[in-house]
Scaffold this motif. Structure first.
Motif, PDB file in Angstrom:
ATOM      1  N   GLY A   8       4.493 -12.148  -2.156  1.00  0.00           N
ATOM      2  CA  GLY A   8       4.418 -13.491  -1.615  1.00  0.00           C
ATOM      3  C   GLY A   8       3.057 -14.140  -1.727  1.00  0.00           C
ATOM      4  N   LEU A   9       1.969 -13.372  -1.893  1.00  0.00           N
ATOM      5  CA  LEU A   9       0.663 -14.009  -2.056  1.00  0.00           C
ATOM      6  C   LEU A   9       0.582 -14.633  -3.443  1.00  0.00           C
ATOM      7  CD1 LEU A   9      -1.788 -11.534  -0.340  1.00  0.00           C
ATOM      8  CD2 LEU A   9      -0.749 -13.595   0.563  1.00  0.00           C
ATOM      9  N   GLU A  10      -0.174 -15.725  -3.517  1.00  0.00           N
ATOM     10  CA  GLU A  10      -0.121 -16.537  -4.721  1.00  0.00           C
ATOM     11  C   GLU A  10      -0.633 -15.829  -5.981  1.00  0.00           C
ATOM     12  OE1 GLU A  10      -2.473 -19.648  -3.183  1.00  0.00           O
ATOM     13  OE2 GLU A  10      -4.323 -18.912  -4.076  1.00  0.00           O
ATOM     14  N   ASP A  11      -1.571 -14.856  -5.804  1.00  0.00           N
ATOM     15  CA  ASP A  11      -2.126 -14.205  -6.987  1.00  0.00           C
ATOM     16  C   ASP A  11      -1.644 -12.772  -7.131  1.00  0.00           C
ATOM     17  OD1 ASP A  11      -3.354 -13.170  -4.829  1.00  0.00           O
ATOM     18  OD2 ASP A  11      -5.395 -13.290  -5.626  1.00  0.00           O
ATOM     19  N   ASP A  12      -0.592 -12.355  -6.407  1.00  0.00           N
ATOM     20  CA  ASP A  12      -0.161 -10.955  -6.437  1.00  0.00           C
ATOM     21  C   ASP A  12       0.870 -10.741  -7.543  1.00  0.00           C
ATOM     22  OD1 ASP A  12      -0.048  -8.237  -5.215  1.00  0.00           O
ATOM     23  OD2 ASP A  12       2.068  -8.815  -5.068  1.00  0.00           O
ATOM     24  N   THR A  13       0.614  -9.701  -8.371  1.00  0.00           N
ATOM     25  CA  THR A  13       1.568  -9.371  -9.440  1.00  0.00           C
ATOM     26  C   THR A  13       1.964  -7.907  -9.382  1.00  0.00           C
ATOM     27  OG1 THR A  13      -0.254  -8.902 -10.944  1.00  0.00           O
ATOM     28  CG2 THR A  13       0.602 -11.136 -10.969  1.00  0.00           C
ATOM     29  N   SER A  14       1.544  -7.195  -8.303  1.00  0.00           N
ATOM     30  CA  SER A  14       1.721  -5.744  -8.290  1.00  0.00           C
ATOM     31  C   SER A  14       2.868  -5.274  -7.393  1.00  0.00           C
ATOM     32  CB  SER A  14       0.414  -5.091  -7.809  1.00  0.00           C
ATOM     33  OG  SER A  14       0.121  -5.522  -6.497  1.00  0.00           O
ATOM     34  N   TYR A  15       3.677  -6.171  -6.880  1.00  0.00           N
ATOM     35  CA  TYR A  15       4.722  -5.774  -5.947  1.00  0.00           C
ATOM     36  C   TYR A  15       5.796  -4.944  -6.644  1.00  0.00           C
ATOM     37  CZ  TYR A  15       8.434  -5.957  -2.510  1.00  0.00           C
ATOM     38  OH  TYR A  15       9.399  -5.610  -1.619  1.00  0.00           O
ATOM     39  N   ILE A  16       6.127  -3.789  -6.057  1.00  0.00           N
ATOM     40  CA  ILE A  16       7.197  -2.905  -6.562  1.00  0.00           C
ATOM     41  C   ILE A  16       8.245  -2.744  -5.459  1.00  0.00           C
ATOM     42  CG2 ILE A  16       7.729  -0.606  -7.449  1.00  0.00           C
ATOM     43  CD1 ILE A  16       4.798  -0.402  -8.290  1.00  0.00           C
ATOM     44  N   GLU A  17       9.480  -3.012  -5.739  1.00  0.00           N
ATOM     45  CA  GLU A  17      10.528  -2.862  -4.745  1.00  0.00           C
ATOM     46  C   GLU A  17      10.959  -1.396  -4.696  1.00  0.00           C
ATOM     47  OE1 GLU A  17      14.731  -4.941  -3.370  1.00  0.00           O
ATOM     48  OE2 GLU A  17      13.744  -5.567  -5.219  1.00  0.00           O
ATOM     49  N   ILE A  18      10.705  -0.742  -3.547  1.00  0.00           N
ATOM     50  CA  ILE A  18      10.941   0.690  -3.380  1.00  0.00           C
ATOM     51  C   ILE A  18      12.130   0.901  -2.439  1.00  0.00           C
ATOM     52  CG2 ILE A  18       9.946   2.837  -2.510  1.00  0.00           C
ATOM     53  CD1 ILE A  18       7.226   1.752  -3.320  1.00  0.00           C
ATOM     54  N   GLU A  19      13.032   1.824  -2.854  1.00  0.00           N
ATOM     55  CA  GLU A  19      14.186   2.153  -2.023  1.00  0.00           C
ATOM     56  C   GLU A  19      13.819   3.215  -0.990  1.00  0.00           C
ATOM     57  OE1 GLU A  19      17.997   2.237  -0.433  1.00  0.00           O
ATOM     58  OE2 GLU A  19      16.974   0.791  -1.745  1.00  0.00           O
ATOM     59  N   ARG A  20      13.199   4.293  -1.401  1.00  0.00           N
ATOM     60  CA  ARG A  20      12.751   5.306  -0.473  1.00  0.00           C
ATOM     61  C   ARG A  20      11.669   6.146  -1.132  1.00  0.00           C
ATOM     62  NH1 ARG A  20      14.937  10.521  -1.032  1.00  0.00           N
ATOM     63  NH2 ARG A  20      16.513  10.728  -2.682  1.00  0.00           N
ATOM     64  N   VAL A  21      10.934   6.913  -0.246  1.00  0.00           N
ATOM     65  CA  VAL A  21       9.849   7.773  -0.700  1.00  0.00           C
ATOM     66  C   VAL A  21       9.931   9.082   0.056  1.00  0.00           C
ATOM     67  CG1 VAL A  21       7.349   8.060  -0.927  1.00  0.00           C
ATOM     68  CG2 VAL A  21       8.357   5.779  -1.182  1.00  0.00           C
ATOM     69  N   SER A  22       9.753  10.210  -0.637  1.00  0.00           N
ATOM     70  CA  SER A  22       9.652  11.502   0.023  1.00  0.00           C
ATOM     71  C   SER A  22       8.493  12.271  -0.588  1.00  0.00           C
ATOM     72  CB  SER A  22      10.957  12.299  -0.123  1.00  0.00           C
ATOM     73  OG  SER A  22      11.185  12.634  -1.483  1.00  0.00           O
ATOM     74  N   VAL A  23       8.056  13.319   0.123  1.00  0.00           N
ATOM     75  CA  VAL A  23       6.875  14.025  -0.332  1.00  0.00           C
ATOM     76  C   VAL A  23       7.030  15.522  -0.088  1.00  0.00           C
ATOM     77  CG1 VAL A  23       5.644  13.721   1.852  1.00  0.00           C
ATOM     78  CG2 VAL A  23       4.346  14.107  -0.237  1.00  0.00           C
ATOM     79  N   ASP A  24       6.502  16.344  -1.019  1.00  0.00           N
ATOM     80  CA  ASP A  24       6.392  17.786  -0.857  1.00  0.00           C
ATOM     81  C   ASP A  24       4.913  18.147  -0.823  1.00  0.00           C
ATOM     82  OD1 ASP A  24       9.137  18.423  -3.158  1.00  0.00           O
ATOM     83  OD2 ASP A  24       9.149  17.997  -0.989  1.00  0.00           O
ATOM     84  N   ILE A  25       4.544  19.186  -0.035  1.00  0.00           N
ATOM     85  CA  ILE A  25       3.155  19.615   0.103  1.00  0.00           C
ATOM     86  C   ILE A  25       3.030  21.020  -0.465  1.00  0.00           C
ATOM     87  CG2 ILE A  25       1.221  19.964   1.673  1.00  0.00           C
ATOM     88  CD1 ILE A  25       2.207  17.101   1.627  1.00  0.00           C
ATOM     89  N   TYR A  26       1.977  21.244  -1.286  1.00  0.00           N
ATOM     90  CA  TYR A  26       1.706  22.542  -1.893  1.00  0.00           C
ATOM     91  C   TYR A  26       0.295  22.988  -1.530  1.00  0.00           C
ATOM     92  CZ  TYR A  26       5.780  21.613  -4.829  1.00  0.00           C
ATOM     93  OH  TYR A  26       7.036  21.338  -5.275  1.00  0.00           O
ATOM     94  N   ASP A  27       0.164  24.336  -1.335  1.00  0.00           N
ATOM     95  CA  ASP A  27      -1.181  24.853  -1.060  1.00  0.00           C
ATOM     96  C   ASP A  27      -1.946  25.001  -2.380  1.00  0.00           C
ATOM     97  OD1 ASP A  27      -0.350  27.155  -2.344  1.00  0.00           O
ATOM     98  OD2 ASP A  27      -0.091  28.312  -0.493  1.00  0.00           O
TER      99      ASP A  27
END
Length: 882
Positions: A795-814
């Motif tokens: 919505g900002l006038e100079d923004d071109t980086s918007y990505i429509e995301i459905e969901r995000v998950s994460v795994d952690i590794y040692d």
């Protein structure tokens, strides 16, 4: 030939009283003066004269007349055994004869000599009187009669009734016999050509002795100069050397001298034709001949050249002789005679420069200069023309005291010399911390004048600073400086004729010297006297009148009034006597008088900073403003802060705070306390259409120091939507710094930025000591880490980086690749996705401190709005602190 030019040298002080010593400079013309036609050259005030040495430029002059210019040429032709390999057909002799025949047709007055050599010269004067023996003790003491054909006009009839050309043709007649030797089949036996006399002969031509050949050339040119000194000059003498160029098998007596030719000493311009592909020693010989001083007036030896080839090729030899060598031999030579500046004539040219007896002095401001060069041309038939050409340039030199550095064009340089005066008593130097005293009845002077010479005595003037008395002091040159002494006493009634400096207890002592030939070359220095009460600096402070956070002037307060005339003199020396703090990038533009002090006006190129620290100090070098003026003591003072804080940057951030509240992020020019900001409306705003509005603000939790984040409660004009083109400023005295300074600041652009968590992606480590609250579902956390993925701001006038995301998950590794936690779901907050890992493994045990790897799986939609089957992967490092 006449050329006109304008040279302007700006910024020089007028008169002796304005010179304070240190350095004076001469403007040196190092290039052709006519190249500066129409230019202007600005120089600092230290320039006082035109240097007495002016570079000699030789103008291009076309050959005049139909006859060739007369010259003397000595051929040195190698006849050693190795030449039978590199010139078996004797092409060197054939081409020499062809060239001389052509020269005879065009310039029969040309003078030619020849020496043919192996390990000895091949001719003996006892065989034929046309040859000349080398007149050297080395030869006579060894009974040698090595001879050469002397330098003779081609058209001149010699003692045997033949012309010079006919004799050369006779002695160089060649028949190929497989040896490359000189043979004369009609009149002379072969033995005569082998460096011996009659039947007393051994074959000696196997060796190569170039030094022997150059000795013959020097002998020949010496006799040439004696016999024809009125018509020929050393600049018209040339050597043509044809050889395979390495000394070998020289006579035993010549061994100590066998490589002497390489030094190129006392040889004229030399052209070398080398019949092998690698020149070796002859390259060094060529360069050494170029650099010798055989003819310093015109430097013709710079034309010396070398050509190499693989064996004697007739056409190549001919082309080199005709097109390369004799083009130079017959070229008209230009001889510089003298230069003149404003009617003053230089000495004869010395080396590469015209040399005047003295520097040419400049006027205090503008100097009109007329500079002329006079040349003579070596004309046809060897006749020297009379006043053939004069090149003149009219130019101006303008001096300007406001210039602080030299910026000269190519071809003009400066030559600078130190000037200084020292006063002492009984070997102890007089300074501000060790002033002269009334009991010092006699004071010593030393005047250091680098590169200044006189008859041994110069005169300095000593004055009291009230102007009531002065004395002249004779200074004698000794030990590299000029030394003398004068007497002084304290009195209220000076006697101007007693040669004793008399002054009151409130006077300083002023010493002056001026070059009698160059008035601007001067030095003036003031020495403190005990009892004099100098002006003391009581305070100094920065002021910013424009409200932009940059220093506009430094106000200096003094303990007594300062005469405006003093300030004028201080202003003229602002670049050398006032020392400003270096970290702010301040440049002094002027000094103006106040009732009890003065303002130092400045411009600032450094970063905005309205606070002061320990680096902000102002110092003055010991300075006497004039011979009758007040004295500012050598002092350093801390600069106080009188600048109000200003806005460095302000950014409106829509919906970035908790609950979607808009924020205003402001960076001030110095640390500000919360109590010194008057809420709710410390700032004023104006839209890009010029409509004023305000924001009601309250503090946000992370406000501190120079950075404050305010929550925006409301905007007074509901029709306004803040944009980047808006302006923001501090309302009148709504923000105060620690020193109580406050004012209205200059307007700044209002920036617009996305909400917080604008990293792609990032992780925020959490420790129990730094519990943090995050927006949305995450809330308050006290352990582990919060992983943030910013998808951009829609919505900002100079923004071109918007990505429509459905969901995000994460795994952690040692660190060794073991799964620690998996399938941690992300929570969306506006356009950010946040995931909290509590720092525990799958068994709910706390992990150790360290760096872990988080792999994010980001499921996005395609252009049709469908969720993609394959997620995008992001990897980031996560730090855990315990």
């Amino acid at each position: 030939m006449r050329m006109n030019a304008v040279i302007v040298a700006a910024g020089l002080l007028a008169g002796i009283s304005q010179s304070r010593g240190g350095e004076v400079c001469h403007i040196k013309i190092d290039s052709c003066h006519w190249t500066y036609d129409g230019q202007r050259i600005f120089v600092p005030a230290s320039g006082v004269a035109i240097d007495p040495e002016i570079h000699v430029c030789i103008p291009e002059v076309s050959e005049r007349g139909t006859a060739k210019v007369s010259s003397s040429v000595m051929f040195l032709i190698d006849n050693s055994g190795s030449m039978s390999q590199y010139d078996p057909s004797g092409e060197r002799y054939e081409v020499t004869l062809e060239i001389l025949e052509e020269i005879y047709q065009e310039a029969p007055q040309t003078r030619v000599g020849i020496a043919v050599f192996g390990d000895r010269l091949v001719w003996d004067h006892r065989d034929d009187e046309i040859f000349e023996p080398i007149t050297s003790d080395l030869f006579t003491s060894n009974g040698w009669n090595d001879s050469y054909f002397p330098i003779t006009p081609l058209e001149e009839t010699m003692s045997n009734g033949k012309t010079g050309l006919e004799n050369i043709q006779d002695i160089l007649v060649h028949e190929y016999a497989g040896t490359g030797s000189i043979l004369n089949t009609t009149t002379r036996p072969r033995e005569r050509t082998m460096g011996c006399y009659a039947g007393d002969c051994n074959d000696r031509r196997g060796g190569t002795d170039i030094t022997l050949a150059t000795m013959a050339a020097k002998d020949a040119f010496g006799k040439d100069t004696i016999n024809y000194s009125s018509d020929y000059s050393r600049q018209r003498q040339f050597i043509i050397l044809i050889s395979d160029g390495e000394h070998s098998n020289v006579n035993e007596e010549m061994e100590p001298y066998q490589t002497q030719y390489v030094a190129g000493e006392n040889l004229p311009t030399t052209f070398i034709i080398y019949l092998k592909p690698e020149p070796m020693n002859l390259i060094s010989m060529m360069y050494n001949v170029r650099d010798n001083d055989y003819n310093p007036n015109n430097e013709p030896n710079k034309n010396s050249q070398l050509w190499s080839m693989s064996g004697a090729d007739h056409d190549r030899l001919y082309d080199i002789m005709k097109e390369e060598i004799f083009t130079q031999v017959f070229k008209a030579q230009v001889s510089p005679l003298s230069a003149s500046i404003g009617g003053t004539v230089s000495q004869t040219v010395a080396g590469s420069a015209f040399d005047f007896d003295n520097p040419n002095p400049l006027s205090p401001e503008t100097t009109d200069v007329s500079l002329s060069f006079e040349y003579l041309i070596d004309d046809t038939a060897g006749v020297i023309g009379e006043g053939d050409t004069v090149i003149s340039s009219d130019f101006k030199i303008i001096r300007n005291s406001s210039i602080t550095s030299w910026n000269l064009p190519s071809g003009i340089s400066k030559v600078c010399y130190t000037r200084d005066i020292t006063m002492s008593y009984d070997g102890s130097e007089i300074t501000s911390s060790n002033p002269a005293k009334s009991e010092m009845s006699s004071l010593d002077l030393e005047l250091d004048l680098e590169d200044f010479t006189s008859s041994g005595t110069v005169t300095a003037w000593v004055l009291n600073s009230s102007g009531t008395d002065s004395v002249s002091v004779a200074l004698e040159f000794t030990g590299g400086v000029y030394k003398g002494s004068f007497s002084q006493e304290i009195t209220d009634s000076p006697n101007t004729g007693d040669n004793v400096l008399q002054h009151s207890t409130s006077d300083n002592i002023v010493v002056k010297w001026s070059n009698p030939d160059i008035p601007l070359d001067s030095v003036s220095k003031t020495f403190s006297f005990e009892g004099y009460d100098p002006v003391q600096i009581t305070s100094a402070a920065y002021y910013d009148t424009s409200g932009d956070g940059l220093v506009d002037y430094i106000r200096v307060q003094t303990d007594q009034p300062v005469n405006p005339r003093d300030i004028d003199s201080l202003d003229s020396k602002k670049g050398t006597r006032i020392n400003l703090p270096g970290h702010r990038g301040l440049t002094i533009t002027g000094v103006t008088s106040l009732t009890s002090g003065f303002n130092i006006n400045v411009t600032q190129s450094g970063a905005i900073n309205t606070a002061v620290d320990s680096r902000d100090s102002l110092s003055f070098s010991e300075y006497a403003i004039g011979p009758y003026e007040r004295f500012i003591s050598d002092t350093t003072v801390f600069i106080q802060d009188k600048m109000a804080p200003v806005i460095v940057s302000a950014t409106y951030e829509p919906g970035t705070l908790e609950g979607g509240t808009a924020g205003l992020r402001v960076v001030f020019s110095e640390p500000i306390e919360k109590n010194d900001i008057e809420l709710p409306r410390p700032f004023g705003f104006r839209s890009d259409e010029g409509v004023p509005y305000t924001m009601d603000l309250e503090y946000h939790s992370d406000s501190s120091g120079v950075l404050y984040v305010f929550a925006v409660d409301s905007i007074t004009n509901t029709d306004i939507t803040p944009s980047k083109q808006d302006q923001v400023w501090i309302n009148d005295r709504k923000v105060t710094d620690a020193g109580g300074n406050s004012d209205k600041s200059a307007e700044k652009p209002l920036g617009i930025k996305p909400p917080a968590f604008s990293f792609f992606p990032g992780a925020i480590p959490i420790s129990p000591e730094s519990t943090q609250t995050f927006p949305g579902t995450i809330g308050t956390v006290s352990e582990g880490a919060v992983i943030v993925l910013d998808a951009g701001v829609k919505g900002l006038e100079d923004d071109t980086s918007y990505i429509e995301i459905e969901r995000v998950s994460v795994d952690i590794y040692d660190p060794v690749g073991n799964v620690v936690a998996e399938d941690l779901e992300g929570y969306q907050y506006k356009t950010d996705w946040l995931m909290h890992w509590n720092g525990r493994n799958r068994n709910n045990r706390s992990v150790q401190s360290g760096t872990y790897l988080a792999i994010l799986r980001v499921y996005t939609r395609d252009e049709n709005g469908e969720v993609k089957d394959t997620p995008e992967i992001r990897r980031i490092k996560v730090a855990i602190k315990k």
